[in-house]
Design an enzyme around this catalytic site. Sequence first.
Site, short mmCIF file in Angstrom:
data_model
loop_
_atom_site.label_atom_id
_atom_site.label_comp_id
_atom_site.label_asym_id
_atom_site.label_seq_id
_atom_site.Cartn_x
_atom_site.Cartn_y
_atom_site.Cartn_z
N THR A 1 0.84 -1.21 0.00
CA THR A 1 0.00 0.00 0.00
C THR A 1 0.87 1.26 0.00
O THR A 1 0.64 2.19 -0.77
CB THR A 1 -0.94 0.00 1.23
OG1 THR A 1 -1.76 -1.17 1.16
CG2 THR A 1 -1.83 1.23 1.25
N ASN B 1 -5.82 -10.30 -7.22
CA ASN B 1 -5.83 -10.98 -5.92
C ASN B 1 -7.08 -11.84 -5.70
O ASN B 1 -7.05 -12.80 -4.93
CB ASN B 1 -5.69 -9.96 -4.77
CG ASN B 1 -6.58 -8.76 -4.93
OD1 ASN B 1 -6.62 -8.12 -5.98
ND2 ASN B 1 -7.34 -8.45 -3.91
N GLN C 1 0.65 -9.94 -5.91
CA GLN C 1 0.27 -11.35 -5.98
C GLN C 1 1.12 -12.13 -6.98
O GLN C 1 0.85 -13.30 -7.23
CB GLN C 1 -1.21 -11.49 -6.34
CG GLN C 1 -2.16 -10.85 -5.34
CD GLN C 1 -2.21 -11.59 -3.99
OE1 GLN C 1 -1.71 -12.71 -3.85
NE2 GLN C 1 -2.83 -10.97 -3.00
N SER D 1 4.82 -6.91 -1.60
CA SER D 1 4.72 -6.96 -0.15
C SER D 1 5.27 -8.29 0.39
O SER D 1 5.12 -9.32 -0.27
CB SER D 1 3.23 -6.87 0.18
OG SER D 1 3.06 -6.69 1.55
N HIS E 1 4.29 -10.02 3.18
CA HIS E 1 3.42 -10.99 3.86
C HIS E 1 2.64 -11.91 2.93
O HIS E 1 1.93 -12.79 3.38
CB HIS E 1 2.50 -10.29 4.87
CG HIS E 1 1.40 -9.47 4.29
ND1 HIS E 1 0.12 -9.94 4.21
CD2 HIS E 1 1.37 -8.21 3.79
CE1 HIS E 1 -0.66 -8.98 3.68
NE2 HIS E 1 0.08 -7.94 3.43
N CYS F 1 -16.88 -4.82 3.65
CA CYS F 1 -17.83 -4.48 4.72
C CYS F 1 -17.64 -3.03 5.14
O CYS F 1 -16.52 -2.61 5.40
CB CYS F 1 -17.60 -5.35 5.94
SG CYS F 1 -17.73 -7.09 5.56
C1 LIG Z 1 -2.94 -6.97 -5.22
C2 LIG Z 1 -2.68 -6.32 -3.91
N1 LIG Z 1 -2.20 -5.08 -3.87
C3 LIG Z 1 -1.93 -4.46 -2.70
C4 LIG Z 1 -2.13 -5.08 -1.50
C5 LIG Z 1 -1.81 -4.35 -0.21
O1 LIG Z 1 -0.67 -4.90 0.36
P1 LIG Z 1 -0.15 -4.51 1.82
O2 LIG Z 1 -0.98 -5.29 2.77
O3 LIG Z 1 1.28 -4.94 1.85
O4 LIG Z 1 -0.29 -3.04 1.99
C6 LIG Z 1 -2.64 -6.37 -1.49
C7 LIG Z 1 -2.93 -7.07 -0.20
O5 LIG Z 1 -4.03 -7.43 0.08
C8 LIG Z 1 -2.92 -7.02 -2.72
O6 LIG Z 1 -3.40 -8.27 -2.77
#
Ligand SMILES: Cc1ncc(COP(=O)(O)O)c(C=O)c1O
Length: 391
Positions: free
Chosen positions: A74, A153, A181, A201, A203, A334
């Site tokens: 993000t 995603n 992803q 990212s 995680h 939500c």
């Molecule tokens: C395609 C995509 N972009 C951005 C993000 C955001 O990532 P982060 O949690 O590292 O800010 C995610 C996470 O859900 C994602 O799947």
Amino acid sequence: MNKELIYLDNNATTQIDQRVLDAMLPYLTTNFANANSTHQFGVGAYNAVKEARKQVAEIIGAETNEIVFTSGATEAINLAIKGVAESYSDKGKHIITVETEHSAVLDTCKFLETKGFEVTYLPVQKNGLIDLDLFKSQLREDTILVSVMMVNNETGVIQPIKELAELTHGVEAIFMTDATQAVGKLELNVDELGIDLLCFSGHKIYAPKGVGALYVRQRANRIKIPALLHGGGHERGLRSGTLNVPGIVALGKACELAQKELEENLKQIKELRDYLEIQLLTIENSFVNGDTKNRLYNVTNICFVGADSEAVIMGLSNPENNLPLIAVSNGSACTSTSIDPSHVLIAMGLDENHAFNSIRFSLGKYNTKEELNIVINQVKTVVAGLRAMIF
Ligand SMILES: Cc1ncc(COP(=O)(O)O)c(C=O)c1O
């Protein structure tokens, strides 16, 4: 949590790999130095960050000076999109993105609209793919940025990044991709694909939450963006703030492992995903959302007509039965007053009911066939039960 867990929500986040944890732990305990301290203790942390930067650069075919560590995708997305908007507004104020992007991109673009930028949100076809002719027709002389995610995603649909980047460069605009992803799951090289900015990212690839990276092209056609955070001038002035050494070390290790084990993970996860999908599609009135050819191997997004996805999610993780908890998801958003259907599925032309009946199963390297057999049985039972209540 005492109950056994079957985790099929790996696109939301992943379990940390023990080897990643082992690599980062010393930087939380004995080697806790600030990577900017000039004493010998700090040099150890600095060298660990240097090594991680190499591992991260390598997995996307970048140079080490093109990597900026951030708190996650993000932040990287905000830095990239707002940065291009600020630096390149002399050329124009037009940005192109896609209706099926992650909210980190969509909401950043919406913010820029309030600052006088014009954003084109490209629709997608029923299979989730961009129509390249339509894309071409939207490019303009005043387009400064195109931002298209590599892998969706929710559906796993893979966009034609190379073609999109080439067309983007045809109007001298910058091409950025949210590869959150994709990195670690697909072979990718920023040069071969013509990518100027790329975000991802930790995680999602078995590293902890709170660390990510932005690639900023520094070779030919160098991209210049300003900082969002000002302070000590870390990360070549692009991202101030004391470096998250343990997180960065973890991200580096996760990239190294993902790169080394990509083929093996791909083969194992694809086989499991295909097995799960074939078995789940034996449930009548069910279908896959998204293109099944141009799709990542770890996801299947399935609509079970007539079965509300929130009820399916709850039924699969019911603490009152003696079965394992099964973690899956849907793309509903939500708010305090309502639940909105997945914007991705709606953009693909699904009606609201079908969007509300769709479940994402996202697999990872720790899943097994035994787990999937339990999932298949449970999904069949839960879906049949919900349908019996309705019909
Ligand atoms: C395609 C995509 N972009 C951005 C993000 C955001 O990532 P982060 O949690 O590292 O800010 C995610 C996470 O859900 C994602 O799947």
